[in-house]
Scaffold this active site. Structure first.
Site, short mmCIF file in Angstrom:
data_model
loop_
_atom_site.label_atom_id
_atom_site.label_comp_id
_atom_site.label_asym_id
_atom_site.label_seq_id
_atom_site.Cartn_x
_atom_site.Cartn_y
_atom_site.Cartn_z
N GLY A 249 0.76 -1.25 0.00
CA GLY A 249 0.00 0.00 0.00
C GLY A 249 0.78 1.29 0.00
N GLU A 291 3.96 -6.61 1.50
CA GLU A 291 3.60 -6.90 0.10
C GLU A 291 3.49 -5.64 -0.75
OE1 GLU A 291 0.50 -10.61 0.73
OE2 GLU A 291 -0.25 -8.58 0.80
N PRO A 292 4.54 -4.88 -0.89
CA PRO A 292 4.43 -3.67 -1.71
C PRO A 292 4.37 -4.02 -3.21
CG PRO A 292 6.69 -3.96 -0.98
CD PRO A 292 5.90 -5.06 -0.34
N CYS A 362 -12.20 5.56 -28.30
CA CYS A 362 -13.46 6.23 -28.62
C CYS A 362 -14.30 6.42 -27.38
CB CYS A 362 -14.21 5.43 -29.67
SG CYS A 362 -13.25 5.34 -31.17
N1 LLP Z 1 -1.47 -7.02 -0.93
C1 LLP Z 1 -2.79 -7.14 -1.17
C2 LLP Z 1 -3.56 -8.16 -0.46
C3 LLP Z 1 -3.41 -6.27 -2.08
O1 LLP Z 1 -4.71 -6.38 -2.30
C4 LLP Z 1 -2.64 -5.29 -2.77
C5 LLP Z 1 -3.26 -4.39 -3.73
C6 LLP Z 1 -1.26 -5.22 -2.51
C7 LLP Z 1 -0.71 -6.09 -1.58
C8 LLP Z 1 -0.38 -4.24 -3.17
O2 LLP Z 1 -0.74 -2.92 -2.91
P1 LLP Z 1 0.18 -1.72 -3.42
O3 LLP Z 1 1.48 -1.79 -2.66
O4 LLP Z 1 0.41 -1.91 -4.88
O5 LLP Z 1 -0.58 -0.52 -3.13
N2 LLP Z 1 -5.53 -0.94 -9.43
C9 LLP Z 1 -5.38 0.02 -8.34
C10 LLP Z 1 -4.67 -0.57 -7.16
C11 LLP Z 1 -5.33 -1.81 -6.59
C12 LLP Z 1 -4.57 -2.42 -5.46
C13 LLP Z 1 -5.17 -3.71 -5.07
N3 LLP Z 1 -4.48 -4.42 -4.06
C14 LLP Z 1 -4.68 1.25 -8.87
O6 LLP Z 1 -4.35 1.29 -10.04
O7 LLP Z 1 -4.46 2.21 -8.13
#
Ligand code: LLP
Length: 438
Positions: A249, A291-292, A362
């Site tokens: 996140g 989990e980044p 489009c």
């Molecule tokens: N772990 C879990 C369980 C998750 O659901 C996610 C993201 C991550 C790790 C990684 O999160 P990050 O570090 O990338 O923020 N499509 C959206 C983002 C959706 C994220 C979903 N889960 C966007 O383009 O902003």
């Protein structure tokens, strides 16, 4: 400054044209076509190292790259060579890792509706950890492990009830969420596993509070809730869970308005909070996962587009259309996401005007960047949109029956294709015309 606090890849230089990874971006477009995703290997390796370094004071941590941000074979090779594991959420991501030769014990399988075949595959190839999201997961895994006489090690995903201040669609840790066990359901989940499925070993707890987060407060609350639940459940069920996954996140800097924290600072806050909670509860040797996704891959990616039609609405907006848009980057249309760009062949031009960069698809909503001050543009100019490494290619579509674009990896003035551009034949390769239509 950590990589996630930069808008541009760390190797970005202005020579005659914009240069990334020692490669002239105009030359890249000439060689590989336009539009084109470009990934800067050094930026990617640097942020991986920043994460490992930031958490080095925590004795037992695995950084899992959240593959959903960008899952390709070469990217998996790079991040795992830096010592990261992979958070995967589908049979496709597992298959990609498997075929790339990534050791399967480095994978954690997440997801709120894992399919039976995906779980079977994951058990068969020996995926290291499963994050169990709901009762269906438990029952499927129970059945699969019994039929194969194989143990699996799981974390239970909980919904900690944290409301982090990010776009509504990317909040996942609040109470009314499709992900994870509500805190009122977690005991039932533990009881079910203990009473019915001896081949499911409960190793710990998992949570993920959201995405594009700038504020450390959510992680502090999350860490406290996870530790207190771990202690409570261990005691109640006489378990010895010793693993915690805090999810991902951490935010990135898409525009000057974004102020993501340094990876080091977040790590320090998280480690201090955990150590305090561990001391209070006399816990030792807890294995940690994070989990980044976005913060690992976003900044190393840019997208190169070529300018085509330009339309000045009388007394209105000047639309500069490029040869890509919402099919290669759906984020502006989906989340009102903001990006910035440069004109790769006009880096030193003074004469500027405000324009809107429109996509070629489009749909009126296909606008990549609204109202940005750029050098006067003409057809053929090359635009470089920054910070497109995450959730662009991984969410790309073939809208308007347009081929998905290719991706190159740049490093030390060398460029290599890591995803081939789709061909017209690729587009029709899954079509079928029933005989009766011929
Ligand atoms: N772990 C879990 C369980 C998750 O659901 C996610 C993201 C991550 C790790 C990684 O999160 P990050 O570090 O990338 O923020 N499509 C959206 C983002 C959706 C994220 C979903 N889960 C966007 O383009 O902003």
């Amino acid at each position: 400054m950590s990589v996630n606090q930069r808008i541009k890849p760390i190797t970005t230089e202005i020579k005659e044209n914009l240069t990334i990874g020692g490669c002239d971006t105009l030359e890249l477009v000439k060689k590989y076509g336009s539009p084109l995703y470009v990934i800067d290997e050094l930026t990617l390796r640097t942020i991986c190292r920043e994460y490992i370094d930031a958490f080095k004071n925590y004795p037992n941590i695995t950084v899992l790259y959240a593959s959903k941000a960008l899952a390709t074979s070469a990217i998996f090779k790079i991040v795992t060579s830096e010592g990261l594991g992979l958070d995967v959420v589908s049979g496709g991501e597992i298959y990609t890792a498997y075929k790339a030769g990534i050791p399967m014990d480095k994978l954690m399988f997440n997801g709120n509706n894992k399919q039976e075949w995906e779980l079977e595959t994951a058990v068969d190839v020996g995926v290291g950890r499963f994050s169990v999201d709901n009762f269906n997961d438990i029952n499927l895994l129970g059945k699969i492990t019994e039929s194969r006489n194989k143990m699996v090690e799981v974390l239970l995903r909980i919904t900690p009830g944290i409301d982090c201040h990010t776009h509504e669609y990317i909040q996942t840790g609040h109470l009314d969420s499709k992900f994870g066990f509500d805190l009122t359901q977690i005991d039932e989940a533990v009881s079910l596993i203990l009473s019915k499925y001896p081949k499911i070993s409960i190793r710990g707890l998992h949570a993920h509070i959201g995405s594009q987060i700038f504020d450390s407060a959510g992680y502090v609350d999350e860490a406290k809730i996870l530790v207190s639940e771990l202690v409570r459940i261990n005691k109640k069920y006489n378990l010895s869970m010793d693993e915690l996954n805090l999810g991902g996140g951490l935010g990135v800097k898409y525009t000057e308005n974004d102020t993501p924290p340094d990876v080091k600072d977040i790590a320090e806050i998280v480690i201090n909070t955990l150590n305090q909670e561990f001391d209070k509860n006399k816990l030792k040797d807890i294995k940690l996962y994070i989990e980044p996704g976005r913060s690992i891959i976003s900044t190393s990616g840019v997208t190169l587009y070529t300018v085509g039609a330009i339309k000045q609405v009388p007394k209105g907006t000047k639309y500069v259309s490029v040869d890509g848009g919402m099919a290669d980057n759906p984020r502006p249309a989906m989340y009102q996401a903001e990006y910035v760009c440069d004109v790769a062949n006009k880096m030193n031009f003074e004469d500027k005007e405000i324009v809107t960069i429109a996509g070629r698809y489009c749909e009126s909503g296909d606008i990549l960047i609204k109202d940005i001050l750029l050098p006067k543009l003409q057809a053929g100019d090359v635009i470089c949109v920054y910070n497109t490494g995450a959730y662009n290619y991984s969410m790309a579509s073939n809208y308007n029956r347009v081929q998905k674009i290719g991706m190159v990896l740049v490093n030390n003035s060398q460029s290599d294709i890591i995803v081939y551009r789709e061909t017209l034949d690729d587009l029709i390769s899954h079509d079928n015309i029933p005989d009766r239509l011929n």
